[in-house]
Structure formats: structure tokens, C-alpha cells
Scaffold this motif. Sequence first.
Motif, PDB file in Angstrom:
ATOM      1  N   PHE A 198      53.192  62.985  32.520  1.00  0.00           N
ATOM      2  CA  PHE A 198      53.842  62.334  31.373  1.00  0.00           C
ATOM      3  C   PHE A 198      53.440  60.858  31.286  1.00  0.00           C
ATOM      4  CE2 PHE A 198      57.324  65.711  31.552  1.00  0.00           C
ATOM      5  CZ  PHE A 198      56.842  66.367  30.432  1.00  0.00           C
ATOM      6  N   ILE A 199      53.343  60.188  32.431  1.00  0.00           N
ATOM      7  CA  ILE A 199      52.916  58.787  32.430  1.00  0.00           C
ATOM      8  C   ILE A 199      51.483  58.678  31.905  1.00  0.00           C
ATOM      9  CG2 ILE A 199      52.340  56.820  33.931  1.00  0.00           C
ATOM     10  CD1 ILE A 199      54.856  57.614  35.582  1.00  0.00           C
ATOM     11  N   ASN A 200      50.627  59.608  32.310  1.00  0.00           N
ATOM     12  CA  ASN A 200      49.249  59.615  31.793  1.00  0.00           C
ATOM     13  C   ASN A 200      49.223  59.805  30.282  1.00  0.00           C
ATOM     14  OD1 ASN A 200      48.093  59.185  34.294  1.00  0.00           O
ATOM     15  ND2 ASN A 200      47.754  61.349  34.697  1.00  0.00           N
ATOM     16  N   GLU A 201      50.092  60.670  29.779  1.00  0.00           N
ATOM     17  CA  GLU A 201      50.167  60.861  28.325  1.00  0.00           C
ATOM     18  C   GLU A 201      50.548  59.567  27.625  1.00  0.00           C
ATOM     19  OE1 GLU A 201      52.425  64.233  26.896  1.00  0.00           O
ATOM     20  OE2 GLU A 201      51.744  65.448  28.586  1.00  0.00           O
ATOM     21  N   LEU A 202      51.521  58.856  28.172  1.00  0.00           N
ATOM     22  CA  LEU A 202      51.916  57.574  27.577  1.00  0.00           C
ATOM     23  C   LEU A 202      50.780  56.557  27.665  1.00  0.00           C
ATOM     24  CD1 LEU A 202      55.636  57.110  28.702  1.00  0.00           C
ATOM     25  CD2 LEU A 202      54.771  57.690  26.426  1.00  0.00           C
TER      26      LEU A 202
ATOM     27  N   GLU B 253      47.607  57.192  27.653  1.00  0.00           N
ATOM     28  CA  GLU B 253      46.619  57.568  26.634  1.00  0.00           C
ATOM     29  C   GLU B 253      47.046  57.119  25.242  1.00  0.00           C
ATOM     30  OE1 GLU B 253      46.047  61.772  27.054  1.00  0.00           O
ATOM     31  OE2 GLU B 253      45.073  61.552  29.022  1.00  0.00           O
ATOM     32  N   CYS B 254      48.336  56.930  25.050  1.00  0.00           N
ATOM     33  CA  CYS B 254      48.862  56.471  23.756  1.00  0.00           C
ATOM     34  C   CYS B 254      48.984  54.948  23.700  1.00  0.00           C
ATOM     35  CB  CYS B 254      50.219  57.110  23.487  1.00  0.00           C
ATOM     36  SG  CYS B 254      50.162  58.895  23.308  1.00  0.00           S
ATOM     37  N   GLY B 255      48.511  54.258  24.741  1.00  0.00           N
ATOM     38  CA  GLY B 255      48.509  52.810  24.714  1.00  0.00           C
ATOM     39  C   GLY B 255      49.629  52.121  25.471  1.00  0.00           C
ATOM     40  N   VAL B 256      50.432  52.871  26.190  1.00  0.00           N
ATOM     41  CA  VAL B 256      51.495  52.266  26.992  1.00  0.00           C
ATOM     42  C   VAL B 256      50.917  51.982  28.372  1.00  0.00           C
ATOM     43  CG1 VAL B 256      53.789  52.564  27.983  1.00  0.00           C
ATOM     44  CG2 VAL B 256      53.284  53.495  25.721  1.00  0.00           C
ATOM     45  N   ASN B 257      50.583  50.715  28.615  1.00  0.00           N
ATOM     46  CA  ASN B 257      49.966  50.326  29.879  1.00  0.00           C
ATOM     47  C   ASN B 257      50.857  49.439  30.736  1.00  0.00           C
ATOM     48  OD1 ASN B 257      47.321  51.586  29.501  1.00  0.00           O
ATOM     49  ND2 ASN B 257      47.182  50.180  27.773  1.00  0.00           N
ATOM     50  N   HIS B 258      51.868  48.861  30.130  1.00  0.00           N
ATOM     51  CA  HIS B 258      52.781  47.959  30.835  1.00  0.00           C
ATOM     52  C   HIS B 258      54.208  48.257  30.380  1.00  0.00           C
ATOM     53  CE1 HIS B 258      49.288  45.665  32.075  1.00  0.00           C
ATOM     54  NE2 HIS B 258      48.870  45.705  30.825  1.00  0.00           N
TER      55      HIS B 258
ATOM     56  N   ASP C 279      55.176  47.291  26.933  1.00  0.00           N
ATOM     57  CA  ASP C 279      54.737  48.113  25.796  1.00  0.00           C
ATOM     58  C   ASP C 279      55.819  49.079  25.322  1.00  0.00           C
ATOM     59  OD1 ASP C 279      52.249  46.896  25.989  1.00  0.00           O
ATOM     60  OD2 ASP C 279      51.403  48.509  27.226  1.00  0.00           O
ATOM     61  N   ILE C 280      56.778  49.368  26.176  1.00  0.00           N
ATOM     62  CA  ILE C 280      57.831  50.329  25.831  1.00  0.00           C
ATOM     63  C   ILE C 280      58.675  49.837  24.660  1.00  0.00           C
ATOM     64  CG2 ILE C 280      59.940  51.440  26.677  1.00  0.00           C
ATOM     65  CD1 ILE C 280      58.590  51.574  29.429  1.00  0.00           C
ATOM     66  N   LYS C 281      58.868  48.534  24.585  1.00  0.00           N
ATOM     67  CA  LYS C 281      59.737  48.014  23.526  1.00  0.00           C
ATOM     68  C   LYS C 281      59.180  48.275  22.125  1.00  0.00           C
ATOM     69  CE  LYS C 281      57.894  43.346  23.702  1.00  0.00           C
ATOM     70  NZ  LYS C 281      58.090  42.032  24.250  1.00  0.00           N
ATOM     71  N   ASN C 282      57.919  48.613  22.029  1.00  0.00           N
ATOM     72  CA  ASN C 282      57.304  48.881  20.727  1.00  0.00           C
ATOM     73  C   ASN C 282      57.151  50.363  20.418  1.00  0.00           C
ATOM     74  OD1 ASN C 282      56.937  46.095  20.130  1.00  0.00           O
ATOM     75  ND2 ASN C 282      55.187  46.079  21.527  1.00  0.00           N
ATOM     76  N   LEU C 283      57.659  51.226  21.290  1.00  0.00           N
ATOM     77  CA  LEU C 283      57.560  52.665  21.028  1.00  0.00           C
ATOM     78  C   LEU C 283      58.381  53.037  19.807  1.00  0.00           C
ATOM     79  CD1 LEU C 283      57.897  54.478  24.483  1.00  0.00           C
ATOM     80  CD2 LEU C 283      55.842  54.158  23.119  1.00  0.00           C
ATOM     81  N   GLU C 284      57.764  53.805  18.941  1.00  0.00           N
ATOM     82  CA  GLU C 284      58.518  54.333  17.810  1.00  0.00           C
ATOM     83  C   GLU C 284      59.182  55.638  18.227  1.00  0.00           C
ATOM     84  OE1 GLU C 284      56.299  54.590  14.183  1.00  0.00           O
ATOM     85  OE2 GLU C 284      55.346  52.658  14.521  1.00  0.00           O
ATOM     86  N   GLN C 285      60.239  55.972  17.516  1.00  0.00           N
ATOM     87  CA  GLN C 285      60.908  57.235  17.802  1.00  0.00           C
ATOM     88  C   GLN C 285      59.941  58.367  17.501  1.00  0.00           C
ATOM     89  OE1 GLN C 285      64.619  57.742  15.797  1.00  0.00           O
ATOM     90  NE2 GLN C 285      64.845  59.848  16.453  1.00  0.00           N
ATOM     91  N   GLY C 286      59.860  59.311  18.401  1.00  0.00           N
ATOM     92  CA  GLY C 286      58.948  60.441  18.235  1.00  0.00           C
ATOM     93  C   GLY C 286      58.466  60.941  19.576  1.00  0.00           C
ATOM     94  N   TYR C 287      57.274  61.499  19.587  1.00  0.00           N
ATOM     95  CA  TYR C 287      56.739  62.137  20.791  1.00  0.00           C
ATOM     96  C   TYR C 287      56.710  61.179  21.988  1.00  0.00           C
ATOM     97  CZ  TYR C 287      53.650  64.446  24.044  1.00  0.00           C
ATOM     98  OH  TYR C 287      53.124  64.998  25.181  1.00  0.00           O
ATOM     99  N   GLN C 288      56.220  59.957  21.777  1.00  0.00           N
ATOM    100  CA  GLN C 288      56.109  59.012  22.891  1.00  0.00           C
ATOM    101  C   GLN C 288      57.479  58.631  23.457  1.00  0.00           C
ATOM    102  OE1 GLN C 288      53.819  55.752  21.389  1.00  0.00           O
ATOM    103  NE2 GLN C 288      51.989  57.001  21.068  1.00  0.00           N
ATOM    104  N   SER C 289      58.445  58.385  22.596  1.00  0.00           N
ATOM    105  CA  SER C 289      59.781  58.026  23.093  1.00  0.00           C
ATOM    106  C   SER C 289      60.439  59.220  23.781  1.00  0.00           C
ATOM    107  CB  SER C 289      60.658  57.484  21.962  1.00  0.00           C
ATOM    108  OG  SER C 289      60.902  58.463  20.983  1.00  0.00           O
ATOM    109  N   LYS C 290      60.163  60.412  23.295  1.00  0.00           N
ATOM    110  CA  LYS C 290      60.714  61.612  23.940  1.00  0.00           C
ATOM    111  C   LYS C 290      60.056  61.841  25.308  1.00  0.00           C
ATOM    112  CE  LYS C 290      62.251  63.978  19.753  1.00  0.00           C
ATOM    113  NZ  LYS C 290      62.665  62.754  19.159  1.00  0.00           N
ATOM    114  N   THR C 291      58.775  61.521  25.408  1.00  0.00           N
ATOM    115  CA  THR C 291      58.087  61.613  26.694  1.00  0.00           C
ATOM    116  C   THR C 291      58.695  60.636  27.691  1.00  0.00           C
ATOM    117  OG1 THR C 291      56.044  62.321  25.605  1.00  0.00           O
ATOM    118  CG2 THR C 291      55.835  61.438  27.834  1.00  0.00           C
TER     119      THR C 291
END
Length: 164
Positions: free
Chosen positions: A71-75, A77-82, A85-97
Motif C-alpha cells: 500500500f505504501i508503494n502504491e501511494l 507511485e501516486c506521488g506521496v513521498n513524504h 504530501d499527505i495533507k494534499n491527498l484528495e478524497q478517493g483511492y489514495q486517501s482510502k489506501t
Amino acid sequence: MNLNISHLFLTGGSDGRAARSHVLRFLDQTTLVKYDRIHIVEEHIMSAEMKKFWPDLEASILENRRVVAGFINELTECGVNHLDDIKNLEQGYQSKTLHTIAHLLDGFFGIDSCFFNLIEDSHWLSAALKEKIMENPDQYWLVEAHPVFEASQLDRDALSQHYK
């Protein structure tokens, strides 16, 4: 319907029957996951006195760690490296991950739980509990459970796509 989902539970009890009952009661009462039926693999109920207990427990905990890493690898791949970066996640697949990762880390049982420690409400095993198990191995059990879904064809198709 079988999606090849299985859970290995650690629980306490005087015998395999008590351990089995504890797992079924937990699965019946948990509000986060509801299965249509549960198949307990009777021949895989084992006490800590058995040779396979520790290797199976450790392999299942490693599988939880592999799931979290995936799951961390998936995030990533979506640009979450630090963490920032979490504070900019939009609601959806990434936030559910991210939500699923948090559940695995904080002890909420879910469909992605490979190993679940009913004694400590955890996906892991504390050093203190490991010591207790080693002192009284006849009082601790692993119980393998496979959920069964009795879903509509539409639901089966959607679930099958998710777990390919």
C-alpha cells in the motif's frame, strides 16, 4: 464465493474448540467486516505446543508487513513521498489506501488482515505476549479462517476485479 482471502487469528483458550469459538464470536461481532459465512480450517487449528505454530505465525505477520509495504508503494507511485504530501491527498483511492494502512498499523481488523492477534487487538505480536505464549503454550492457539461471500453476480465480478 472464494476470493482466496484468509485470516490467521491468535487467541487464547483451553483447547482448539474454545479458540475456534472465540474467532467465530469475534467475526460475528466485528462491525468493520461482515462475511456471509466463515470456514474454519479445522486441521489448521494449532496450539503453541505444535512445531508449525511459530513459523506460521511469523509468516502471517510478515504477510501483514508485505501488505502495508504494498500500500505504501502504491501511494509512492501516486506521488506521496513524504508525510507532508499527505495533507494534499484528495478524497478517493489514495486517501482510502492511507486509511487502510492506518487500520493495519493501529489494530482495526479488516479484509486485508492476514494475521490478527485477538488478545492484543493487533496485527502484530508484542514481546510480552510472545513471552507469555512461550511460558504457557497450551493456552494459545492459531485459527485459520476463510471468508465466504454469497454475493450477486455483479458483486462477484466487482470483487474479482479488485483481487486479481
